[in-house]
Design a protein around this motif. Sequence first.
Motif, PDB file in Angstrom:
ATOM      1  N   PHE A  63       0.838  -1.191   0.000  1.00  0.00           N
ATOM      2  CA  PHE A  63       0.000   0.000   0.000  1.00  0.00           C
ATOM      3  C   PHE A  63       0.875   1.243   0.000  1.00  0.00           C
ATOM      4  O   PHE A  63       1.838   1.337   0.738  1.00  0.00           O
ATOM      5  N   ALA A  64       0.567   2.166  -0.860  1.00  0.00           N
ATOM      6  CA  ALA A  64       1.285   3.431  -0.894  1.00  0.00           C
ATOM      7  C   ALA A  64       0.290   4.533  -1.226  1.00  0.00           C
ATOM      8  O   ALA A  64      -0.559   4.379  -2.096  1.00  0.00           O
ATOM      9  N   GLU A  65       0.377   5.616  -0.496  1.00  0.00           N
ATOM     10  CA  GLU A  65      -0.480   6.757  -0.783  1.00  0.00           C
ATOM     11  C   GLU A  65       0.095   7.485  -1.982  1.00  0.00           C
ATOM     12  O   GLU A  65       1.297   7.712  -2.066  1.00  0.00           O
ATOM     13  N   LEU A  66      -0.759   7.829  -2.928  1.00  0.00           N
ATOM     14  CA  LEU A  66      -0.302   8.448  -4.161  1.00  0.00           C
ATOM     15  C   LEU A  66      -1.098   9.718  -4.394  1.00  0.00           C
ATOM     16  O   LEU A  66      -2.314   9.725  -4.269  1.00  0.00           O
ATOM     17  N   VAL A  94       0.365   3.339 -15.849  1.00  0.00           N
ATOM     18  CA  VAL A  94       0.928   4.178 -14.797  1.00  0.00           C
ATOM     19  C   VAL A  94       2.242   4.759 -15.274  1.00  0.00           C
ATOM     20  O   VAL A  94       3.067   4.055 -15.843  1.00  0.00           O
ATOM     21  N   ARG A  95       2.427   6.046 -15.055  1.00  0.00           N
ATOM     22  CA  ARG A  95       3.681   6.703 -15.411  1.00  0.00           C
ATOM     23  C   ARG A  95       4.250   7.329 -14.139  1.00  0.00           C
ATOM     24  O   ARG A  95       3.569   8.071 -13.449  1.00  0.00           O
ATOM     25  N   LEU A  96       5.489   7.000 -13.838  1.00  0.00           N
ATOM     26  CA  LEU A  96       6.155   7.498 -12.653  1.00  0.00           C
ATOM     27  C   LEU A  96       7.354   8.322 -13.089  1.00  0.00           C
ATOM     28  O   LEU A  96       8.193   7.847 -13.846  1.00  0.00           O
ATOM     29  N   PRO A 104      18.484   7.632  -3.975  1.00  0.00           N
ATOM     30  CA  PRO A 104      18.245   6.292  -4.544  1.00  0.00           C
ATOM     31  C   PRO A 104      17.345   5.413  -3.690  1.00  0.00           C
ATOM     32  O   PRO A 104      16.532   4.662  -4.226  1.00  0.00           O
ATOM     33  N   THR A 105      17.451   5.504  -2.365  1.00  0.00           N
ATOM     34  CA  THR A 105      16.613   4.665  -1.511  1.00  0.00           C
ATOM     35  C   THR A 105      15.138   5.048  -1.636  1.00  0.00           C
ATOM     36  O   THR A 105      14.265   4.182  -1.656  1.00  0.00           O
ATOM     37  N   LEU A 106      14.852   6.337  -1.767  1.00  0.00           N
ATOM     38  CA  LEU A 106      13.471   6.789  -1.938  1.00  0.00           C
ATOM     39  C   LEU A 106      12.946   6.368  -3.310  1.00  0.00           C
ATOM     40  O   LEU A 106      11.804   5.910  -3.434  1.00  0.00           O
ATOM     41  N   MET A 110       9.714   3.930  -4.038  1.00  0.00           N
ATOM     42  CA  MET A 110       8.570   4.292  -4.883  1.00  0.00           C
ATOM     43  C   MET A 110       8.312   3.215  -5.933  1.00  0.00           C
ATOM     44  O   MET A 110       7.168   2.838  -6.175  1.00  0.00           O
ATOM     45  N   VAL A 111       9.357   2.711  -6.534  1.00  0.00           N
ATOM     46  CA  VAL A 111       9.198   1.661  -7.546  1.00  0.00           C
ATOM     47  C   VAL A 111       8.670   0.397  -6.904  1.00  0.00           C
ATOM     48  O   VAL A 111       7.780  -0.273  -7.444  1.00  0.00           O
ATOM     49  N   LYS A 112       9.183   0.059  -5.710  1.00  0.00           N
ATOM     50  CA  LYS A 112       8.732  -1.140  -5.016  1.00  0.00           C
ATOM     51  C   LYS A 112       7.254  -1.018  -4.634  1.00  0.00           C
ATOM     52  O   LYS A 112       6.508  -1.988  -4.696  1.00  0.00           O
ATOM     53  N   ALA A 113       6.824   0.170  -4.228  1.00  0.00           N
ATOM     54  CA  ALA A 113       5.426   0.388  -3.833  1.00  0.00           C
ATOM     55  C   ALA A 113       4.485   0.154  -5.006  1.00  0.00           C
ATOM     56  O   ALA A 113       3.347  -0.263  -4.822  1.00  0.00           O
ATOM     57  N   LEU A 114       4.955   0.370  -6.220  1.00  0.00           N
ATOM     58  CA  LEU A 114       4.123   0.126  -7.395  1.00  0.00           C
ATOM     59  C   LEU A 114       4.168  -1.327  -7.821  1.00  0.00           C
ATOM     60  O   LEU A 114       3.477  -1.728  -8.751  1.00  0.00           O
ATOM     61  N   GLY A 115       4.987  -2.132  -7.175  1.00  0.00           N
ATOM     62  CA  GLY A 115       5.041  -3.550  -7.494  1.00  0.00           C
ATOM     63  C   GLY A 115       5.935  -3.880  -8.660  1.00  0.00           C
ATOM     64  O   GLY A 115       5.794  -4.928  -9.293  1.00  0.00           O
ATOM     65  N   VAL A 116       6.866  -3.003  -8.984  1.00  0.00           N
ATOM     66  CA  VAL A 116       7.793  -3.232 -10.099  1.00  0.00           C
ATOM     67  C   VAL A 116       9.101  -3.710  -9.510  1.00  0.00           C
ATOM     68  O   VAL A 116       9.628  -3.127  -8.577  1.00  0.00           O
TER      69      VAL A 116
END
Length: 117
Positions: A63-66, A94-96, A104-106, A110-116
């Motif tokens: 879950f990530a708030e977007l 979805v475009r990020l 880099p950690t942030l 963000m990429v992990k929160a999108l499931g990529v």
Amino acid sequence: MSHVTLLTGPERRRRWSEEDQCRILAAAFAPGATVAAVARQYDVATSLIYKGRRTMRAREKGFAELVVIPDKPVAASVPAAPPAVIELEIAGKVRLRIPLTTPPTLAAAMVKALGVS
């Protein structure tokens, strides 16, 4: 002799179904809504709404708030340099865009929160 108090009437402690909790949370955190107004509408404490949100976040994997902000039009008379960003498009839906100044950690979070991966 001991004293006993008997309370009559409806039980004050309510049991909300998961569907009801989701509906209340969606209403409380909808754009333009306030938690206090939704709490009054459903006659619950604001702290229970925030507790429900924390519980849902802990239970939901990934879950990530977007927050989506529409692109602002650029004035045609002033040529602007394109911002330095990393842009990911996922399944055409979805475009990020991640600025190069992002740690880099942030960016990885963000990429992990999108499931990529």
